[in-house]
Design an enzyme around this catalytic site. Structure first.
Site, PDB file in Angstrom:
ATOM      1  N   LYS A 178      46.514 -98.310   6.721  1.00 11.89           N
ATOM      2  CA  LYS A 178      45.289 -97.678   6.230  1.00 11.89           C
ATOM      3  C   LYS A 178      44.456 -97.038   7.343  1.00 11.89           C
ATOM      4  O   LYS A 178      43.652 -96.142   7.087  1.00 11.89           O
ATOM      5  CB  LYS A 178      44.443 -98.672   5.450  1.00 11.89           C
ATOM      6  CG  LYS A 178      45.055 -99.011   4.101  1.00 11.89           C
ATOM      7  CD  LYS A 178      44.063 -98.833   2.985  1.00 11.89           C
ATOM      8  CE  LYS A 178      44.663 -98.978   1.605  1.00 11.89           C
ATOM      9  NZ  LYS A 178      45.559-100.132   1.429  1.00 11.89           N
ATOM     10  N   SER A 210      54.004-102.363   5.018  1.00 13.05           N
ATOM     11  CA  SER A 210      52.700-101.690   5.010  1.00 13.05           C
ATOM     12  C   SER A 210      51.585-102.436   5.730  1.00 13.05           C
ATOM     13  O   SER A 210      50.636-101.808   6.203  1.00 13.05           O
ATOM     14  CB  SER A 210      52.277-101.402   3.572  1.00 13.05           C
ATOM     15  OG  SER A 210      52.203-102.614   2.844  1.00 13.05           O
TER      16      SER A 210
HETATM   17  C1  LIG Z   1      46.375-100.360   0.487  1.00 12.77           C
HETATM   18  C2  LIG Z   1      47.657-101.057   0.715  1.00 12.77           C
HETATM   19  C3  LIG Z   1      48.794-100.767  -0.058  1.00 12.77           C
HETATM   20  C4  LIG Z   1      48.782 -99.762  -1.196  1.00 12.77           C
HETATM   21  O1  LIG Z   1      48.545 -98.472  -0.709  1.00 12.77           O
HETATM   22  P1  LIG Z   1      48.204 -97.267  -1.704  1.00 12.77           P
HETATM   23  O2  LIG Z   1      48.016 -96.086  -0.833  1.00 12.77           O
HETATM   24  O3  LIG Z   1      46.980 -97.647  -2.458  1.00 12.77           O
HETATM   25  O4  LIG Z   1      49.375 -97.138  -2.627  1.00 12.77           O
HETATM   26  C5  LIG Z   1      49.972-101.421   0.251  1.00 12.77           C
HETATM   27  N1  LIG Z   1      50.054-102.332   1.250  1.00 12.77           N
HETATM   28  C6  LIG Z   1      48.984-102.640   2.011  1.00 12.77           C
HETATM   29  C7  LIG Z   1      49.131-103.654   3.090  1.00 12.77           C
HETATM   30  C8  LIG Z   1      47.743-102.012   1.771  1.00 12.77           C
HETATM   31  O5  LIG Z   1      46.685-102.326   2.529  1.00 12.77           O
END
Ligand SMILES: *Cc1c(COP(=O)(O)O)cnc(C)c1O
Length: 328
Positions: free
Chosen positions: A62, A313
């Site tokens: 993010k 992510s």
């Molecule tokens: C925000 C987030 C997501 C989802 O991302 P989007 O762009 O809303 O689809 C997935 N994994 C983590 C760790 C996040 O912080």
């Protein structure tokens, strides 16, 4: 609300925006490592490449979207500063980006948010404003604050600069690892997936990009199949970063046009994946961060013999909660 210079730009981002974002993030975001695991390769009968955004600044991808957005504020917007409502990774990403760009920042959080999250957000220099999530409307509070203080509200996924920034993680992976057959990406509101799709369309048009959601919250899969945005009640899942109720107005059309498929993973499969990451790969991954791997392993896509990118992510998980996942 009247149109002000502070409203969200409303254009559909392209790969050119992802490439611009990469320039803006150069030297600001980490170029995260791509890890391999022989055990994972053997388990799936494929060659896996793990892009580790759990090792990104603030512990999740993010930061890319947040910094890319704030770096494009006008002088007037910079002076007023930025406001976001989030109890999760978006809050910390906005707070750190604002500090790096030297602008005021307010994060609106529920008053019962975990103390550790509030403390971390304050440590990055944000003013935290709390509200009662049962009696107050956070969007109304945020909008009022933004207007009173001349701040710009930045949403977590449905914003062209956010989407473009998130696409830089896949861009790095696709440039570093040529000829991927598949790329698995987790999905909440779809910002990360939409950005990844723009990168893949330009850099690896033969790579099939698959979105992965929690089984309990498969609104994206339903939307993808229906051809319009389907909204669901807030899903019950340990993947707290993917508890969104619907894809965005900007993210959905990109996903609809470019994604190869949308699959799901259960909470049980996520816990197994967390353990695998800890035990075999020595990395801390949060439940949502494990969706892509769990989707590649258990989803309906046959990846045997393929070269597969896995986007991890994030890695922000309360340690008491994490230890319970490992111990169960
Ligand atoms: C925000 C987030 C997501 C989802 O991302 P989007 O762009 O809303 O689809 C997935 N994994 C983590 C760790 C996040 O912080």
């Amino acid at each position: 609300m009247t149109q002000t210079p502070f409203s969200v730009p409303n254009f559909v981002p392209t790969y050119a925006d992802v490439a611009d974002a990469a320039h803006r993030l150069h030297g600001m975001a980490h170029r995260t490592p791509v890890l391999r695991s022989t055990t994972a390769d053997e388990r799936l009968g494929a060659q896996l490449f793990f892009k580790c955004e759990n090792l990104q600044r603030t512990g999740a991808f993010k930061f890319r979207g947040a910094f890319n957005t704030l770096a494009q504020f006008t002088d007037e917007q910079r002076k007023g500063g930025v406001l976001a409502f989030s109890a999760g990774n978006h809050a910390q990403a906005i707070a750190l980006s604002a500090r790096l760009l030297d602008m005021p920042v307010v994060i609106v959080m529920p008053e019962d948010a975990p103390a550790s999250k509030m403390a971390a957000t304050r440590e990055y220099g944000a003013q935290v404003v709390t509200y009662n999530r049962y009696t107050e409307d956070r969007e109304a509070i945020s909008r009022r604050l933004a207007q009173e203080r001349g701040m710009t509200l930045v949403p977590p996924f449905d914003h062209p600069h956010v989407i473009a920034g998130q696409g830089t993680a896949a861009k790095e992976l696709l440039e570093e690892v040529p000829n991927l057959d598949y790329l698995f990406v987790c999905v909440g509101g779809g910002g990360l997936l939409a950005g990844s799709l723009l990168a893949a369309e330009a850099l690896a048009p033969h790579c099939r990009v698959v979105g992965v959601e929690p089984e309990a919250g498969n609104d994206g899969q339903q939307s993808f199949r229906a051809g319009h945005i389907v909204q669901i009640p807030t899903p019950h899942t340990i993947a707290d970063g993917a508890q969104t109720q619907a894809l965005g107005q900007l993210t959905f059309p990109i996903i609809q046009r470019l994604a190869d498929d949308m699959v799901t993973a259960t909470d049980e499969q996520l816990v197994q994946a967390l353990r695998f990451f800890a035990e075999r790969m020595k990395i801390v991954v949060e439940p949502t961060g494990a969706l892509a791997f769990a989707g590649a392993e258990h989803g309906s896509v046959d990846v045997r013999g393929a070269r597969v990118g896995i986007l991890i992510s994030g890695g922000n998980v309360d340690m008491a909660r994490y230890s319970r996942f490992l111990a169960d």
